[in-house]
Design an enzyme around this catalytic site. Sequence first.
Site, short mmCIF file in Angstrom:
data_model
loop_
_atom_site.label_atom_id
_atom_site.label_comp_id
_atom_site.label_asym_id
_atom_site.label_seq_id
_atom_site.Cartn_x
_atom_site.Cartn_y
_atom_site.Cartn_z
N ASP A 35 -2.65 -11.20 -2.04
CA ASP A 35 -3.52 -9.73 -0.93
C ASP A 35 -5.19 -10.24 -0.80
OD1 ASP A 35 -1.96 -8.65 2.09
OD2 ASP A 35 -3.50 -8.40 0.96
N HIS B 204 0.67 -1.32 0.05
CA HIS B 204 0.32 0.12 -0.31
C HIS B 204 1.19 0.85 0.19
CE1 HIS B 204 -3.35 -1.50 0.10
NE2 HIS B 204 -3.89 -2.44 1.56
N HIS C 191 -6.32 -7.54 -0.14
CA HIS C 191 -6.42 -5.83 -0.66
C HIS C 191 -5.69 -5.23 -1.75
CE1 HIS C 191 -6.88 -5.94 3.94
NE2 HIS C 191 -7.59 -5.80 4.20
N ASP D 259 -4.05 -12.45 4.16
CA ASP D 259 -6.06 -11.90 4.38
C ASP D 259 -6.82 -12.87 3.84
OD1 ASP D 259 -4.36 -10.65 2.59
OD2 ASP D 259 -4.62 -8.57 4.01
ZN LIG Z 1 -4.27 -7.17 3.22
#
Ligand SMILES: [Zn+2]
Length: 348
Positions: free
Chosen positions: A163, A126, A165, A250
């Site tokens: 991931d 990120h 995200h 995740d």
């Molecule tokens: Zn994540």
Amino acid sequence: MTKTGIVRHRKYMEHWMGEYHPESPMRLEAIYSMLDEPDMAGKFPEVPVQPAEKKDILRVHSAGYVERIESTAGVDCTYLDPDTQACAASYDAAMLAAGGVCRGVAMVHSGELQNAFALVRPPGHHAERSQAKGFCIFNHIAVAARYAQETLNLGSILIVDWDLHHGNGTQHAFEEDPSVLYFSTHQYPYYPGTGAFDEVGRGRGKGFTINVPLTIGYGDGEFLTIFQELLRPVALEYRPELILVSAGFDTFYADPLGGMNVSAKGFAGLTRMIMDIADACCGGKIVLTLEGGYNVLGERDCVKEVLKELAGLSFTNPQDLMTLANPEMMDFLLARVKSFQSAYWKSL
Ligand SMILES: [Zn+2]
């Protein structure tokens, strides 16, 4: 047995964002103690870890930002973003994390290792050029991709991001650059908000960003089918010289932040499929780096399965898992990705 290296360092556990933060040192404590259990100990050579050089970080992050993060060293707590803090040790941990991933890449490139898994904190995907974000400070995978190109003279690189995200920072680092292909599966709409179907790259980079945004509930069969139907053909057409993986856990079925259904065996299957692609394109050269994953014991089990697969201690057949896919979750999704990407990829 394949030579699979690991990146580990006690300093990665000194980065700490408070007692209730899900991105906690316990994540690595659990993974590292699993590595010391009798069935795993001694099987994975350790990559010698050094801090990244500033010039390596500066290929991805701005000088002002790197200075700002450096200024947090030795300071108890600095808020960088609503979700992200630096403690006194965070700058050192982040520099060692980026350095560890780069060294892993160098050792895989040289053939000292067949593949490697960087078990580092903080995570990275990120982190933007000038902004910490979503528990991430430096974008290790982006730093490692540029390091591979600039220092090791590699050409095209594939980054697979499984991931939960979307890796906004990684996408933004390479969206105008055809020499890095970014492929991401992620829950959507969800944090950080980017990663829609129509984000396909910009300018010369058009077609070299592939986003597969997912509603909740996708599991082993669906993820493997996505990799089989989208990632594999594109990767074989692109022919990267190295594959990097933003390996977040995740999407594990019991993760407290995610709504996905992937099992530890599913991650082994995804790993096997990427290994098969890497065997076909780039002599099996793969480096994974740890991103998210907040069910501490579940993440430990997933990492173990991935490492066993990488080292050839287990062999998961992706086809077996693919039969579990729910066709109703696949048809629209695959058609939609292809509708945005087929202009750029003959194989789609
Ligand atoms: Zn994540």
